[in-house]
Write an enzyme that holds these catalytic residues in place. Structure first.
Site, PDB file in Angstrom:
ATOM      1  N   TYR A   1       3.953   6.134  15.181  1.00  0.00           N
ATOM      2  CA  TYR A   1       2.710   5.169  15.038  1.00  0.00           C
ATOM      3  C   TYR A   1       1.558   6.056  15.112  1.00  0.00           C
ATOM      4  O   TYR A   1       0.545   5.945  14.646  1.00  0.00           O
ATOM      5  CB  TYR A   1       2.789   4.026  16.158  1.00  0.00           C
ATOM      6  CG  TYR A   1       1.624   3.093  15.562  1.00  0.00           C
ATOM      7  CD1 TYR A   1       1.455   2.191  14.433  1.00  0.00           C
ATOM      8  CD2 TYR A   1       0.590   2.978  16.803  1.00  0.00           C
ATOM      9  CE1 TYR A   1       0.328   1.404  14.495  1.00  0.00           C
ATOM     10  CE2 TYR A   1      -0.488   2.182  16.636  1.00  0.00           C
ATOM     11  CZ  TYR A   1      -0.664   1.519  15.415  1.00  0.00           C
ATOM     12  OH  TYR A   1      -1.729   0.547  15.270  1.00  0.00           O
TER      13      TYR A   1
ATOM     14  N   LYS B   1      -1.743   7.514  12.942  1.00  0.00           N
ATOM     15  CA  LYS B   1      -3.084   6.917  13.106  1.00  0.00           C
ATOM     16  C   LYS B   1      -4.060   8.331  13.242  1.00  0.00           C
ATOM     17  O   LYS B   1      -4.935   8.101  12.985  1.00  0.00           O
ATOM     18  CB  LYS B   1      -3.310   5.894  14.176  1.00  0.00           C
ATOM     19  CG  LYS B   1      -2.377   4.720  13.917  1.00  0.00           C
ATOM     20  CD  LYS B   1      -3.242   4.054  12.876  1.00  0.00           C
ATOM     21  CE  LYS B   1      -2.814   2.649  12.545  1.00  0.00           C
ATOM     22  NZ  LYS B   1      -3.474   1.926  11.398  1.00  0.00           N
TER      23      LYS B   1
ATOM     24  N   VAL C   1       0.877  -1.328   0.143  1.00  0.00           N
ATOM     25  CA  VAL C   1      -0.001   0.067  -0.157  1.00  0.00           C
ATOM     26  C   VAL C   1       0.824   1.357  -0.203  1.00  0.00           C
ATOM     27  O   VAL C   1       0.239   2.260  -0.340  1.00  0.00           O
ATOM     28  CB  VAL C   1      -1.001  -0.035   1.256  1.00  0.00           C
ATOM     29  CG1 VAL C   1      -2.008  -1.207   1.212  1.00  0.00           C
ATOM     30  CG2 VAL C   1      -0.183   0.061   2.326  1.00  0.00           C
TER      31      VAL C   1
END
Length: 253
Positions: A151, A155, A61
């Site tokens: 991370y 998000k 992706v």
């Protein structure tokens, strides 16, 4: 009842393992034709062989050209009605040791992977009578956790994208939402459990308990619980639900 429209085509990124595979299985069982995408051909083929998906395509992706070409091939088989942008990776490090490369990796897969997937699928979805875009984010996108700043930042970006895109598409038949699991019983979390065991000397049960304490229910979330939430969002009964970030976390947030 799921209330899925008749035989929709659902595409799930990261669909060969963990949460993604559970989502693929739920959608397939509810009557969707499911295409699973991922980087590991063997895992994708196992998903299809188990009846938890119908087609498998290999793509990263983070690679815009590759994901665009792969989604175009999937849409040529059958127009896409449901996109579940689930693929993701996680790495932990103290902020002081989180270099630019770490932040870039987290953004490339966890955020830009969603962007690439949506941009590739959206043109074919706009002419469909029923469209659903669901990003699998994280409670880390709703709050902060120590040692995963990169991370968590990625998000948070996913949730911002979801909220903005939902408003942009509000006049269409497409809804856009995020599902935000807490610590879930997957291979990804198994790596965190191993790290706790190595760094603290705790046994497996104690390490699981360390993660589970974030959940007021005192346990890890199951992939199936996340998949059930995604299935509901894909149904006709959730047509007024858009721009939301739904926590599946046992009351953590």
């Amino acid at each position: 009842m799921s209330g899925l429209p008749h035989s929709p085509h659902a595409l799930v990124t990261g669909g060969g393992r963990g949460i993604g595979r559970a989502i693929a299985a739920r959608l397939a069982a509810a009557g969707a034709t499911v295409t699973v995408l991922g980087r590991q051909r063997a895992a994708l083929d196992e998903t299809v062989a188990a009846g938890q998906g119908h087609f498998a395509d290999v793509a990263d992706v983070a690679d815009k050209a590759a994901i665009s070409a792969t989604i175009a091939r999937a849409a040529a088989r059958q127009p896409i009605d449901i996109l579940v942008a689930n693929a993701g990776i996680a790495e932990s490090a103290p902020f002081a040791k989180s270099d630019a490369a770490l932040f870039q990796r987290m953004m490339d897969v966890n955020f830009m992977g969603v962007v690439h997937s949506v941009q590739a699928a959206l043109p074919t979805m706009k002419d469909r009578p029923h469209g659903r875009i669901i990003a699998v984010a994280s409670t880390a996108g709703l709050k902060g956790y120590a040692y995963v700043s990169a991370y968590s930042a990625a998000k948070h970006a996913v949730i911002g994208l979801v909220r903005s895109l939902a408003l942009e598409l509000a006049g269409s038949r497409i809804t856009v939402n995020a599902v935000c699991p807490g610590f879930t019983d997957t291979d990804l979390v198994a790596g965190s459990i191993d790290n706790i065991m190595k760094k603290t000397g705790r046994n497996h049960e104690q390490a699981v308990a360390e993660l589970a304490k974030h959940n007021p229910q005192g346990r890890l979330v199951t992939p199936q619980e996340v998949a059930d939430t995604v299935l509901w969002l894909c149904g006709e009964g959730a047509s007024a639900i858009t721009g939301q970030a739904i926590a599946v976390a046992g009351g953590e947030v």
